[in-house]
Design a protein around this motif. Structure first.
Motif, PDB file in Angstrom:
ATOM      1  N   ALA A   8     -14.559   4.045  -4.257  1.00 20.62           N
ATOM      2  CA  ALA A   8     -13.110   4.179  -4.418  1.00 20.62           C
ATOM      3  C   ALA A   8     -12.364   3.426  -3.318  1.00 20.62           C
ATOM      4  N   THR A   9     -12.879   3.475  -2.104  1.00 18.00           N
ATOM      5  CA  THR A   9     -12.243   2.781  -0.996  1.00 18.00           C
ATOM      6  C   THR A   9     -12.355   1.269  -1.155  1.00 18.00           C
ATOM      7  N   LEU A  10     -13.483   0.791  -1.655  1.00 20.11           N
ATOM      8  CA  LEU A  10     -13.626  -0.646  -1.911  1.00 20.11           C
ATOM      9  C   LEU A  10     -12.652  -1.114  -2.997  1.00 20.11           C
ATOM     10  N   VAL A  11     -12.480  -0.317  -4.040  1.00 21.62           N
ATOM     11  CA  VAL A  11     -11.511  -0.662  -5.092  1.00 21.62           C
ATOM     12  C   VAL A  11     -10.102  -0.690  -4.497  1.00 21.62           C
ATOM     13  N   LEU A  12      -9.780   0.334  -3.702  1.00 21.62           N
ATOM     14  CA  LEU A  12      -8.468   0.385  -3.054  1.00 21.62           C
ATOM     15  C   LEU A  12      -8.268  -0.820  -2.145  1.00 21.62           C
ATOM     16  N   LEU A  13      -9.291  -1.191  -1.390  1.00 20.09           N
ATOM     17  CA  LEU A  13      -9.200  -2.355  -0.509  1.00 20.09           C
ATOM     18  C   LEU A  13      -8.898  -3.617  -1.309  1.00 20.09           C
ATOM     19  N   PHE A  14      -9.570  -3.802  -2.424  1.00 13.17           N
ATOM     20  CA  PHE A  14      -9.332  -4.972  -3.267  1.00 13.17           C
ATOM     21  C   PHE A  14      -7.891  -4.988  -3.789  1.00 13.17           C
ATOM     22  N   VAL A  15      -7.440  -3.860  -4.333  1.00 15.04           N
ATOM     23  CA  VAL A  15      -6.106  -3.788  -4.929  1.00 15.04           C
ATOM     24  C   VAL A  15      -5.024  -4.035  -3.883  1.00 15.04           C
ATOM     25  N   VAL A  16      -5.139  -3.394  -2.730  1.00 10.72           N
ATOM     26  CA  VAL A  16      -4.113  -3.547  -1.697  1.00 10.72           C
ATOM     27  C   VAL A  16      -4.161  -4.957  -1.090  1.00 10.72           C
ATOM     28  N   THR A  17      -5.329  -5.566  -1.021  1.00 11.51           N
ATOM     29  CA  THR A  17      -5.414  -6.947  -0.532  1.00 11.51           C
ATOM     30  C   THR A  17      -4.679  -7.895  -1.483  1.00 11.51           C
ATOM     31  N   VAL A  18      -4.887  -7.733  -2.775  1.00 15.21           N
ATOM     32  CA  VAL A  18      -4.175  -8.563  -3.759  1.00 15.21           C
ATOM     33  C   VAL A  18      -2.669  -8.301  -3.675  1.00 15.21           C
ATOM     34  N   GLN A  19      -2.290  -7.041  -3.542  1.00 15.09           N
ATOM     35  CA  GLN A  19      -0.881  -6.684  -3.398  1.00 15.09           C
ATOM     36  C   GLN A  19      -0.282  -7.348  -2.161  1.00 15.09           C
ATOM     37  N   THR A  20      -1.018  -7.363  -1.061  1.00 16.65           N
ATOM     38  CA  THR A  20      -0.539  -7.977   0.181  1.00 16.65           C
ATOM     39  C   THR A  20      -0.330  -9.473  -0.003  1.00 16.65           C
ATOM     40  N   TYR A  21      -1.245 -10.104  -0.690  1.00 17.41           N
ATOM     41  CA  TYR A  21      -1.121 -11.533  -0.959  1.00 17.41           C
ATOM     42  C   TYR A  21       0.133 -11.826  -1.788  1.00 17.41           C
ATOM     43  N   THR A  22       0.359 -11.040  -2.834  1.00 15.97           N
ATOM     44  CA  THR A  22       1.521 -11.291  -3.684  1.00 15.97           C
ATOM     45  C   THR A  22       2.827 -10.931  -2.981  1.00 15.97           C
ATOM     46  N   LEU A  23       2.807  -9.915  -2.123  1.00 16.26           N
ATOM     47  CA  LEU A  23       4.011  -9.562  -1.378  1.00 16.26           C
ATOM     48  C   LEU A  23       4.378 -10.657  -0.389  1.00 16.26           C
ATOM     49  N   PHE A  24       3.391 -11.325   0.185  1.00 23.68           N
ATOM     50  CA  PHE A  24       3.691 -12.435   1.092  1.00 23.68           C
ATOM     51  C   PHE A  24       4.440 -13.537   0.344  1.00 23.68           C
ATOM     52  N   ASP A  25       4.077 -13.771  -0.907  1.00 23.73           N
ATOM     53  CA  ASP A  25       4.773 -14.762  -1.726  1.00 23.73           C
ATOM     54  C   ASP A  25       6.237 -14.362  -1.896  1.00 23.73           C
ATOM     55  N   LYS A  26       6.501 -13.076  -2.040  1.00 23.64           N
ATOM     56  CA  LYS A  26       7.873 -12.577  -2.159  1.00 23.64           C
ATOM     57  C   LYS A  26       8.641 -12.774  -0.851  1.00 23.64           C
ATOM     58  N   VAL A  27       8.000 -12.523   0.278  1.00 22.16           N
ATOM     59  CA  VAL A  27       8.636 -12.736   1.584  1.00 22.16           C
ATOM     60  C   VAL A  27       9.001 -14.210   1.731  1.00 22.16           C
ATOM     61  N   ARG A  28       8.060 -15.075   1.430  1.00 20.44           N
ATOM     62  CA  ARG A  28       8.287 -16.511   1.543  1.00 20.44           C
ATOM     63  C   ARG A  28       9.404 -16.960   0.598  1.00 20.44           C
ATOM     64  N   GLY A  29       9.401 -16.424  -0.621  1.00 21.81           N
ATOM     65  CA  GLY A  29      10.431 -16.794  -1.586  1.00 21.81           C
ATOM     66  C   GLY A  29      11.827 -16.388  -1.144  1.00 21.81           C
ATOM     67  N   THR A  30      11.979 -15.173  -0.616  1.00 23.86           N
ATOM     68  CA  THR A  30      13.302 -14.738  -0.161  1.00 23.86           C
ATOM     69  C   THR A  30      13.748 -15.517   1.069  1.00 23.86           C
ATOM     70  N   PHE A  31      12.799 -15.961   1.883  1.00 28.17           N
ATOM     71  CA  PHE A  31      13.146 -16.775   3.054  1.00 28.17           C
ATOM     72  C   PHE A  31      13.657 -18.150   2.618  1.00 28.17           C
ATOM     73  N   TYR A  32      12.900 -18.825   1.772  1.00 30.11           N
ATOM     74  CA  TYR A  32      13.281 -20.183   1.355  1.00 30.11           C
ATOM     75  C   TYR A  32      14.488 -20.202   0.417  1.00 30.11           C
ATOM     76  N   ASP A  33      14.706 -19.128  -0.324  1.00 31.43           N
ATOM     77  CA  ASP A  33      15.860 -19.057  -1.223  1.00 31.43           C
ATOM     78  C   ASP A  33      17.113 -18.537  -0.527  1.00 31.43           C
ATOM     79  N   HIS A  34      17.002 -18.170   0.741  1.00 32.36           N
ATOM     80  CA  HIS A  34      18.131 -17.677   1.542  1.00 32.36           C
ATOM     81  C   HIS A  34      18.827 -16.493   0.866  1.00 32.36           C
TER      82      HIS A  34
END
Length: 169
Positions: free
Chosen positions: A92-118
Protein backbone atom coordinates in the motif's frame (compact mmCIF):
# COMPACT_ATOMS: atom_id res chain seq x y z
CA UNK A 1 21.82 9.73 15.64
CA UNK A 2 20.53 9.20 12.09
CA UNK A 3 17.13 8.19 13.41
CA UNK A 4 16.88 11.33 15.58
CA UNK A 5 17.64 13.60 12.60
CA UNK A 6 15.04 11.83 10.49
CA UNK A 7 12.43 12.06 13.24
CA UNK A 8 13.12 15.79 13.66
CA UNK A 9 12.65 16.21 9.89
CA UNK A 10 9.32 14.35 10.07
CA UNK A 11 8.20 16.37 13.09
CA UNK A 12 9.18 19.59 11.29
CA UNK A 13 6.97 18.75 8.33
CA UNK A 14 4.10 17.97 10.69
CA UNK A 15 4.60 21.34 12.40
CA UNK A 16 4.55 23.14 9.05
CA UNK A 17 1.23 21.43 8.26
CA UNK A 18 -0.09 22.55 11.66
CA UNK A 19 0.96 26.16 10.95
CA UNK A 20 -1.04 26.10 7.72
CA UNK A 21 -4.08 24.80 9.63
CA UNK A 22 -3.72 27.82 11.89
CA UNK A 23 -3.31 30.22 8.96
CA UNK A 24 -6.43 28.90 7.23
CA UNK A 25 -8.43 29.14 10.46
CA UNK A 26 -7.14 32.68 11.12
CA UNK A 27 -7.96 33.78 7.57
CA UNK A 28 -11.52 32.45 7.83
CA UNK A 29 -12.04 33.91 11.31
CA UNK A 30 -10.79 37.39 10.42
CA UNK A 31 -12.67 37.44 7.10
CA UNK A 32 -15.96 36.44 8.71
CA UNK A 33 -15.46 38.80 11.65
CA UNK A 34 -14.75 41.80 9.41
CA UNK A 35 -17.55 40.94 7.00
CA UNK A 36 -20.17 40.51 9.75
CA UNK A 37 -19.13 43.36 12.06
CA UNK A 38 -17.74 46.07 9.79
CA UNK A 39 -19.25 44.96 6.47
CA UNK A 40 -15.72 44.95 5.04
CA UNK A 41 -14.12 42.29 2.86
CA UNK A 42 -10.37 41.85 2.80
CA UNK A 43 -9.16 42.24 -0.79
CA UNK A 44 -8.45 38.86 -2.38
CA UNK A 45 -9.52 37.12 0.82
CA UNK A 46 -11.35 34.43 -1.11
CA UNK A 47 -8.41 33.75 -3.44
CA UNK A 48 -5.85 33.77 -0.63
CA UNK A 49 -8.04 31.52 1.51
CA UNK A 50 -8.54 29.13 -1.38
CA UNK A 51 -4.81 28.94 -2.09
CA UNK A 52 -3.97 28.54 1.61
CA UNK A 53 -6.46 25.69 1.76
CA UNK A 54 -4.71 24.08 -1.23
CA UNK A 55 -1.37 24.46 0.53
CA UNK A 56 -2.87 22.94 3.67
CA UNK A 57 -4.14 19.94 1.73
CA UNK A 58 -0.73 19.11 0.25
CA UNK A 59 1.13 19.61 3.54
CA UNK A 60 -1.61 17.56 5.23
CA UNK A 61 -0.95 14.75 2.77
CA UNK A 62 2.69 14.88 3.83
CA UNK A 63 1.82 14.80 7.54
CA UNK A 64 -0.70 11.96 7.34
CA UNK A 65 1.13 9.80 4.81
CA UNK A 66 4.07 9.01 7.04
CA UNK A 67 2.07 8.16 10.13
CA UNK A 68 -0.47 6.14 8.18
CA UNK A 69 -3.26 8.07 9.88
CA UNK A 70 -5.15 8.79 6.69
CA UNK A 71 -8.39 6.98 5.86
CA UNK A 72 -7.82 3.25 5.47
CA UNK A 73 -9.91 0.14 4.96
CA UNK A 74 -8.57 -2.62 7.18
CA UNK A 75 -11.03 -5.41 6.37
CA UNK A 76 -8.39 -7.79 5.04
CA UNK A 77 -5.48 -6.37 7.06
CA UNK A 78 -7.26 -6.95 10.38
CA UNK A 79 -7.93 -10.60 9.55
CA UNK A 80 -4.42 -11.74 8.62
CA UNK A 81 -1.28 -12.38 10.63
CA UNK A 82 1.51 -9.87 11.31
CA UNK A 83 3.63 -11.08 8.37
CA UNK A 84 0.84 -10.46 5.86
CA UNK A 85 -0.09 -7.20 7.57
CA UNK A 86 3.44 -5.97 6.96
CA UNK A 87 3.29 -7.12 3.33
CA UNK A 88 0.01 -5.25 2.85
CA UNK A 89 1.52 -2.15 4.49
CA UNK A 90 4.56 -2.25 2.21
CA UNK A 91 2.45 -2.77 -0.93
CA UNK A 92 0.00 0.00 0.00
CA UNK A 93 2.85 2.38 0.79
CA UNK A 94 4.56 1.64 -2.53
CA UNK A 95 1.30 2.36 -4.38
CA UNK A 96 0.90 5.59 -2.40
CA UNK A 97 4.51 6.54 -3.18
CA UNK A 98 3.89 6.04 -6.91
CA UNK A 99 0.63 8.03 -6.92
CA UNK A 100 2.00 10.95 -4.91
CA UNK A 101 5.18 11.05 -7.02
CA UNK A 102 3.10 11.36 -10.20
CA UNK A 103 0.94 13.99 -8.49
CA UNK A 104 4.08 15.93 -7.52
CA UNK A 105 5.33 15.85 -11.08
CA UNK A 106 2.04 17.15 -12.47
CA UNK A 107 1.73 19.82 -9.77
CA UNK A 108 5.17 21.15 -10.71
CA UNK A 109 3.83 21.64 -14.24
CA UNK A 110 1.01 23.73 -12.74
CA UNK A 111 3.49 25.83 -10.74
CA UNK A 112 5.57 26.43 -13.86
CA UNK A 113 2.47 27.26 -15.90
CA UNK A 114 1.18 29.86 -13.44
CA UNK A 115 4.66 31.41 -13.28
CA UNK A 116 5.11 31.73 -17.05
CA UNK A 117 1.50 32.81 -17.62
CA UNK A 118 1.81 35.53 -14.94
CA UNK A 119 -1.43 34.47 -13.21
CA UNK A 120 -2.40 36.98 -10.54
CA UNK A 121 -5.15 37.50 -7.98
CA UNK A 122 -8.02 39.77 -8.98
CA UNK A 123 -7.87 42.62 -6.44
CA UNK A 124 -4.24 42.96 -5.37
CA UNK A 125 -2.65 41.46 -8.49
CA UNK A 126 -0.48 39.18 -6.38
CA UNK A 127 1.27 36.43 -8.34
CA UNK A 128 -0.32 33.04 -7.73
CA UNK A 129 2.72 30.88 -8.42
CA UNK A 130 4.33 31.31 -4.95
CA UNK A 131 1.24 29.76 -3.35
CA UNK A 132 1.37 26.92 -5.84
CA UNK A 133 5.11 26.51 -5.19
CA UNK A 134 4.56 26.19 -1.42
CA UNK A 135 1.88 23.57 -2.09
CA UNK A 136 4.32 21.76 -4.40
CA UNK A 137 7.00 21.78 -1.68
CA UNK A 138 4.42 20.13 0.60
CA UNK A 139 3.88 17.48 -2.06
CA UNK A 140 7.65 16.94 -2.37
CA UNK A 141 7.71 16.54 1.41
CA UNK A 142 4.98 13.93 1.11
CA UNK A 143 7.08 11.97 -1.40
CA UNK A 144 10.08 12.14 0.94
CA UNK A 145 8.06 11.03 3.96
CA UNK A 146 6.39 8.19 2.06
CA UNK A 147 9.84 7.06 0.87
CA UNK A 148 11.07 7.14 4.47
CA UNK A 149 7.96 5.21 5.55
CA UNK A 150 8.60 2.60 2.85
CA UNK A 151 12.23 2.24 3.89
CA UNK A 152 11.32 1.87 7.55
CA UNK A 153 8.49 -0.57 6.82
CA UNK A 154 10.88 -2.81 4.90
CA UNK A 155 14.09 -2.53 6.92
CA UNK A 156 13.14 -1.14 10.37
CA UNK A 157 9.46 -1.86 11.09
CA UNK A 158 10.07 -1.48 14.82
CA UNK A 159 10.63 2.27 14.26
CA UNK A 160 7.35 2.81 12.48
CA UNK A 161 4.41 3.18 14.77
CA UNK A 162 3.85 5.48 17.69
CA UNK A 163 2.89 3.66 20.88
CA UNK A 164 -0.39 5.61 20.94
CA UNK A 165 -1.51 4.13 17.61
CA UNK A 166 -2.81 0.73 18.62
CA UNK A 167 -4.65 -0.13 15.41
CA UNK A 168 -1.47 -0.34 13.32
CA UNK A 169 0.60 -2.50 15.66
Amino acid sequence: MKRAVMDRFIDGIEWIAAVFVGLVALDIFVSVLLRNTLNYAIPDSFDIGRMLLGILIFWGIAATSYRGTHITVDLIWANVGPRYQRMIDVFATLVLLFVVTVQTYTLFDKVRGTFYDHVETFDLHMPVWPFFAVAWIGDVSAVLLIAIRTYRLIFHPEEMHDPEIKATE
